[in-house]
Design a protein around this motif. Sequence first.
Motif, PDB file in Angstrom:
ATOM      1  N   ALA A 126       6.870   9.241  16.579  1.00  0.00           N
ATOM      2  CA  ALA A 126       5.960   8.243  16.013  1.00  0.00           C
ATOM      3  C   ALA A 126       5.175   7.484  17.081  1.00  0.00           C
ATOM      4  O   ALA A 126       3.955   7.325  16.960  1.00  0.00           O
ATOM      5  CB  ALA A 126       6.741   7.283  15.125  1.00  0.00           C
ATOM      6  N   LEU A 145      11.533  12.893  13.596  1.00  0.00           N
ATOM      7  CA  LEU A 145      10.155  12.512  13.291  1.00  0.00           C
ATOM      8  C   LEU A 145       9.796  11.185  13.936  1.00  0.00           C
ATOM      9  O   LEU A 145       8.734  11.036  14.537  1.00  0.00           O
ATOM     10  CB  LEU A 145       9.973  12.418  11.760  1.00  0.00           C
ATOM     11  CG  LEU A 145       9.999  13.746  11.030  1.00  0.00           C
ATOM     12  CD1 LEU A 145       9.919  13.512   9.533  1.00  0.00           C
ATOM     13  CD2 LEU A 145       8.856  14.634  11.468  1.00  0.00           C
ATOM     14  N   ARG A 153       0.836  -1.203   0.000  1.00  0.00           N
ATOM     15  CA  ARG A 153       0.000   0.000   0.000  1.00  0.00           C
ATOM     16  C   ARG A 153       0.868   1.249   0.000  1.00  0.00           C
ATOM     17  O   ARG A 153       0.606   2.212  -0.693  1.00  0.00           O
ATOM     18  CB  ARG A 153      -0.900  -0.004   1.241  1.00  0.00           C
ATOM     19  CG  ARG A 153      -2.359   0.054   0.908  1.00  0.00           C
ATOM     20  CD  ARG A 153      -3.203   0.302   2.108  1.00  0.00           C
ATOM     21  NE  ARG A 153      -2.628  -0.204   3.332  1.00  0.00           N
ATOM     22  CZ  ARG A 153      -3.338  -0.731   4.308  1.00  0.00           C
ATOM     23  NH1 ARG A 153      -4.628  -0.851   4.184  1.00  0.00           N
ATOM     24  NH2 ARG A 153      -2.781  -1.154   5.406  1.00  0.00           N
ATOM     25  N   LEU A 154       1.945   1.196   0.788  1.00  0.00           N
ATOM     26  CA  LEU A 154       2.848   2.334   0.883  1.00  0.00           C
ATOM     27  C   LEU A 154       3.403   2.702  -0.485  1.00  0.00           C
ATOM     28  O   LEU A 154       3.418   3.861  -0.886  1.00  0.00           O
ATOM     29  CB  LEU A 154       3.987   1.982   1.852  1.00  0.00           C
ATOM     30  CG  LEU A 154       5.013   3.064   2.116  1.00  0.00           C
ATOM     31  CD1 LEU A 154       4.363   4.234   2.817  1.00  0.00           C
ATOM     32  CD2 LEU A 154       6.144   2.514   2.974  1.00  0.00           C
ATOM     33  N   ILE A 167      15.756  16.054  -0.117  1.00  0.00           N
ATOM     34  CA  ILE A 167      14.790  17.112  -0.421  1.00  0.00           C
ATOM     35  C   ILE A 167      15.190  18.415   0.259  1.00  0.00           C
ATOM     36  O   ILE A 167      15.219  19.481  -0.361  1.00  0.00           O
ATOM     37  CB  ILE A 167      13.378  16.680   0.025  1.00  0.00           C
ATOM     38  CG1 ILE A 167      12.884  15.515  -0.823  1.00  0.00           C
ATOM     39  CG2 ILE A 167      12.410  17.841  -0.062  1.00  0.00           C
ATOM     40  CD1 ILE A 167      11.540  14.986  -0.395  1.00  0.00           C
ATOM     41  N   THR A 168      15.497  18.303   1.556  1.00  0.00           N
ATOM     42  CA  THR A 168      15.820  19.512   2.313  1.00  0.00           C
ATOM     43  C   THR A 168      17.043  20.218   1.768  1.00  0.00           C
ATOM     44  O   THR A 168      17.018  21.420   1.509  1.00  0.00           O
ATOM     45  CB  THR A 168      16.080  19.151   3.789  1.00  0.00           C
ATOM     46  OG1 THR A 168      15.059  18.300   4.241  1.00  0.00           O
ATOM     47  CG2 THR A 168      16.161  20.387   4.643  1.00  0.00           C
ATOM     48  N   PRO A 187      21.540  14.006  16.264  1.00  0.00           N
ATOM     49  CA  PRO A 187      22.376  13.073  15.514  1.00  0.00           C
ATOM     50  C   PRO A 187      21.585  12.064  14.709  1.00  0.00           C
ATOM     51  O   PRO A 187      22.120  11.456  13.800  1.00  0.00           O
ATOM     52  CB  PRO A 187      23.191  12.375  16.608  1.00  0.00           C
ATOM     53  CG  PRO A 187      22.478  12.614  17.870  1.00  0.00           C
ATOM     54  CD  PRO A 187      21.730  13.881  17.724  1.00  0.00           C
ATOM     55  N   ARG A 243      -1.787   8.349  20.126  1.00  0.00           N
ATOM     56  CA  ARG A 243      -2.610   9.544  20.231  1.00  0.00           C
ATOM     57  C   ARG A 243      -2.323  10.353  21.498  1.00  0.00           C
ATOM     58  O   ARG A 243      -3.234  10.853  22.131  1.00  0.00           O
ATOM     59  CB  ARG A 243      -4.087   9.200  20.180  1.00  0.00           C
ATOM     60  CG  ARG A 243      -4.518   8.684  18.827  1.00  0.00           C
ATOM     61  CD  ARG A 243      -5.980   8.332  18.825  1.00  0.00           C
ATOM     62  NE  ARG A 243      -6.187   6.959  18.367  1.00  0.00           N
ATOM     63  CZ  ARG A 243      -6.203   6.594  17.098  1.00  0.00           C
ATOM     64  NH1 ARG A 243      -6.014   7.483  16.149  1.00  0.00           N
ATOM     65  NH2 ARG A 243      -6.396   5.346  16.772  1.00  0.00           N
ATOM     66  N   VAL A 267       0.758   4.330  -2.751  1.00  0.00           N
ATOM     67  CA  VAL A 267       0.518   5.728  -2.378  1.00  0.00           C
ATOM     68  C   VAL A 267       1.672   6.600  -2.847  1.00  0.00           C
ATOM     69  O   VAL A 267       1.484   7.685  -3.404  1.00  0.00           O
ATOM     70  CB  VAL A 267       0.334   5.852  -0.848  1.00  0.00           C
ATOM     71  CG1 VAL A 267       0.359   7.314  -0.445  1.00  0.00           C
ATOM     72  CG2 VAL A 267      -0.952   5.212  -0.420  1.00  0.00           C
ATOM     73  N   ALA A 268       2.901   6.091  -2.636  1.00  0.00           N
ATOM     74  CA  ALA A 268       4.075   6.870  -3.060  1.00  0.00           C
ATOM     75  C   ALA A 268       4.030   7.115  -4.558  1.00  0.00           C
ATOM     76  O   ALA A 268       4.290   8.227  -5.028  1.00  0.00           O
ATOM     77  CB  ALA A 268       5.354   6.119  -2.683  1.00  0.00           C
ATOM     78  N   VAL A 278       2.312   9.617  18.320  1.00  0.00           N
ATOM     79  CA  VAL A 278       1.200   9.758  17.385  1.00  0.00           C
ATOM     80  C   VAL A 278       0.386   8.477  17.331  1.00  0.00           C
ATOM     81  O   VAL A 278      -0.843   8.489  17.290  1.00  0.00           O
ATOM     82  CB  VAL A 278       1.728  10.135  15.982  1.00  0.00           C
ATOM     83  CG1 VAL A 278       0.591  10.245  14.998  1.00  0.00           C
ATOM     84  CG2 VAL A 278       2.492  11.428  16.059  1.00  0.00           C
ATOM     85  N   TYR A 303      23.330  12.746   6.361  1.00  0.00           N
ATOM     86  CA  TYR A 303      23.427  12.982   7.788  1.00  0.00           C
ATOM     87  C   TYR A 303      22.288  13.827   8.310  1.00  0.00           C
ATOM     88  O   TYR A 303      21.703  13.524   9.343  1.00  0.00           O
ATOM     89  CB  TYR A 303      24.764  13.642   8.133  1.00  0.00           C
ATOM     90  CG  TYR A 303      25.117  13.412   9.562  1.00  0.00           C
ATOM     91  CD1 TYR A 303      24.882  14.377  10.524  1.00  0.00           C
ATOM     92  CD2 TYR A 303      25.622  12.180   9.966  1.00  0.00           C
ATOM     93  CE1 TYR A 303      25.166  14.134  11.841  1.00  0.00           C
ATOM     94  CE2 TYR A 303      25.903  11.944  11.284  1.00  0.00           C
ATOM     95  CZ  TYR A 303      25.685  12.915  12.222  1.00  0.00           C
ATOM     96  OH  TYR A 303      25.956  12.675  13.527  1.00  0.00           O
TER      97      TYR A 303
END
Lengths: 438, 409, 316
Positions: free
Chosen positions: A334, A330, A26-27, A291-292, A323, A340, A30-31, A337, A276
């Motif tokens: 996890a 993120l 599924r991942l 991306i960043t 690090p 909740r 979606v990607a 989240v 890094y």
Amino acid sequence: MTRDGETDIPRLAPPAALRRWAATRRLWLVAAAVLIVLPFFPGLDSNFGRSLLSQMGIAAIFALSYNLLLGQTGLLSFGHAVYFGLGAYAGIHLMRAINGGLPIPMPLIPIAGAATGLAFGVLFGALTTRRAGVVFALISLGVGELVLAAMRMAQGFSGGEEGITANRSLGPHPFGLTFAPQLQVYYVVAFWALIATVLMVAFLRTPVGRLCNAVRDNPERAEFIGYDPVRIRLIAFSVAAMFAGLAGGLHALNYEIVAADAVGAAQSGTVLLMAYIGGVGTFLGAILGAITITWLQVSLSDYTSAWQLYLGLFFMAAVLFAPGGLAGLLLLHAPLVRKRAWVGVLKAYVIASLPALVMLAGGVTLLEINYRRATQPEVGPRMTLFGVTMDTSTPWPWLVALGLVIVGFYAFRRSWPLVSAAWRRADNAALARSEGGR
Amino acid sequence: MRSTARPVAWLAFVAALCGGPAAADLKIAYIDPLSGGAASAGINAQKHMTYLVDKVNASGGLNGERLQLLSFDNKVDPQESLIALKKALDDGARYIFQGNGSSVALAISDAVAKHNERNPGQEALFFNYAAIDPALTNAKCNFWHFRFDADADMKMAALVNVIATQPQIKKVYLINQDYSFGKAVAAAARRMLAEKRPDIMIVGDELHPLQKVQDFSPYVAKIKASGADTVITGNWSNDMLLLIKAGKDAGLKVNWYTYYAGTLGSPSAIGRDGIGVVKQVSEYHNNALPELDPDAAAFRKRFTEKDDEFGYYRLNTAFLLFAAAANKARSNDPIKVAKALEGMKLNTTVGEVEMRADNHQLLQPLFVSTFSDNVKYDVERTGLGFKTDAKVNARDTALPTTCQMQRPN
Amino acid sequence: MLEIIAFSLLNGVVYGLLLFMVSSGLTLIFSMMGVLNFAHASMFMLGAYFSYQISRWIGFWPALVIAPLLVGGVGAAVERFGLRHVHRQGHVAEILFTFGLAYLIVEFVVMVWGRNPIENRVPAAIDFPLFTLFGTTYPFYKGLMMAIAVAMFAFLYLAFKRTRLGLIIRAALTHPQMVGALGHDVPRIFVLVFATGSALAGVAGVIGGFAFLTEPSMAQSLGPIVFVVVVVGGMGSISGAFIASMLIGIVQTFAVALDYSLLDLLHTLRVAMPSDSPFYAISSIRIAQVAPLIPYLLLVVMLIVRPRGLLGTRET
């Protein structure tokens, strides 16, 4: 750790494995959907926006290949751009051959890049992977410089400083696609990025892939269970070089020019930065980092001439305080989240971010004023920052900025206990929920 | 799903930052190094651009449109330059200015041609003010590229003409940077010396890595050992500075015939040791005219750092021609301006200039000058300046071309 | 011929001694703490810039003393407040920290002194020819550079082999944990070593700033070569660093003087090579063109054949 006689490879019960496999599928879907729709987002639907996306895609493949090397096998390399650049050269030469009449469609160029990366990966890897750690890092630095110098000298192959050019729209046009518009190039990049990521994930699931992790964590132990770490490192190195070459081939397709700098130390440094800052050891980290950093490098220079300074500070902050990189940060949240329990923590963050922003505003002002004075003195003492016009020849902007920094820092420190308390509460709530809930 | 929501949210954030509104001004892009080893050249030229854009806007702009300058840092890297070019074109820039690095110029020329072919109606022109590899107006010429600086061969011709009048020059040593431009300089020197002064012996032809050599003393030792009385070099930026420095340290007594000894820190590095022996070929120097050129004077008033010399007089000429062509075409559309620019003649303070229609190379007067302490206007506040040895008229600088230009109709 | 050999030798020795000055500090730091300090060449650059500024305010001779002390202070601060925190995250994090630090130092230098090379003139006190050989003069400041480098070598050698502190440091090179267990304040020794290493690079910067251009990119030009010296010389060996820097300095300088290529060799062996052969381009590359490559070639060969380096005491 397990006792002697047991291996580390976990055994999975079939139903759990099947469920996980379906979830992963599924991942990917979606990607893929996101990648297809992305170039039509507002703000990204210009030529430049799509070009930026293509660049990010190429950087992501490159960073993922580096993650394979550093994050999964523990090999720090300062010369990974060698395989990227050589793959790019192979790509551009193939493009020229196609311009001259060879009937191969352009989307297949990255395969030539991958093959070249693999070949040189095996060649240089055989010489250099006998040792790991710092020795390996230094050899990679030396090899990188040697290849760069060789590229500069082999003018026929590399075009020297000017590089080699080709035309991506001069060739067979499958389904009427000329690859002249940036949108078509983007889809080629996105396609290969998805394939490369799937292949790399699959590679890590194989026994060889698992052994890479073993060699990273404890090479001596890997030897005890009967595998030669040197062999494993060579395989990992070659595979990483192959994917770097793939990225290089896409690079040639996107820019239609490859110069000697593609193998240089700056390119190697950039991919290290990406891996890094994104987070070493996770796929998400490599992609986020790519991306960043790509966005920062391309767009930050529009906002400020001190962008290199900000990039450096950002990097230092990541090394000192995070690090695990962006992905690490993120993933830290996890479990919250999932259980909740994140509301309280978010509120604490918002409260803590206000003094942090004040402090940053003051710091940025000081840096910008200094930078402007040192590098553009003729523009005069008046400057506008954050919508405020100020005269830097008077002491007021300095004092205000310094004040902001000091006050902001003080308030920021006072807010740390709030954040830790919020975390503790969230942890307890999460614990309570998982014990009482089900 | 959650782990994909984050990258998507991130990308939306990115998207929001990338979008930008289009404006009504005429945008021109300046792509050159603003950081790194060659930054001093790029920053200096950027000041020229700022000054000239302000000057044009003060007199009403071009065909009523104000000029807006967008600057991009390319770090003398062809790839970075292409990224910058895409950004510039996307921002709506139709005129691209670049000069530092022939490698970059070749990449941009190629990329602009491709862009124009693939995007009819959104054409852009490339105004090259300092990249002097002859190929750009010969084998690799194209309709969209205009060069405002005499190419490496034209400059060498001027230098060799002066050498030809000096019977005391017997042994020449060539030292250049190992890339297309440096090799072009060396080849031109050999060719033209053989024509004009076959009796001169070329005792050395050195190519050193570009921007990599820190210590030129081994090279200076070689020059010494060869017995040369004259050195010809196209070195620029750090390579020029370090070479002269090493020569000074070793007490090397030769005549230096250079392309770039008059700019960007070289005069300060040379100092009094260069008097009478360091020469350059340029389209202007502070003593070329009895008084300072008015734009040079205004520039020096506005930018007062030591290194802020009006070294790119040809940028001034470029803007004058640009304005004249826009006027003649009564439009700012690149194709019309390009057609008006071809063959255009103009009078400048140093003489008449002409933009050749066959290969888009500007013909302008060239000065060969020598470093001297007996001058009215100094350079870089050293108290020393350049004195003209010879002036070549624009027409006489023209060389044959192999350009086969494809024109749009 | 003799002239070229004499000057190549002289220039090579000077260049080698300069390399030694910069890399002696790094040998200490690398051997002792295992930190691949990318910011070491930046300390060299800071030495040059500080000395320029102090010379303008006070004078050259005070600058020769004060600038290295300042740089040593910077080194101590870096170790105490930065490196120490990153140390527990492993070698990769340390390397990246110094990587970022090198970057930031360049930006700091640009912010204070601008992007263009600054006029770091040889001060009048030492700007005169030392001697004249075959008609070429040799400046005094290069002689001063040689003297300082030799003095540095002597100081480090004696300090290492004859003092108690040197004994402790030498022990910490091969058995760092044991030294800590014996009760010596290892963190303080780390700070001292880092500060001393940086100060030595600062001294090199004061003089080297005259020999080269003082500009923001001077660190990254010299950086990689300094690593080569340390690695080739070997871990923990000052003598090794000395030999390696002399070797690289002399070989590289001599290589520039040699205009021979493979093609010339083939000519003397009476082997013909047509100019359109694919190997023609490679064979016509002269040794002089390859000269800047030689240090890296040496690095790769040494690491493959003998990772310990010439006189190293251990591998990493």
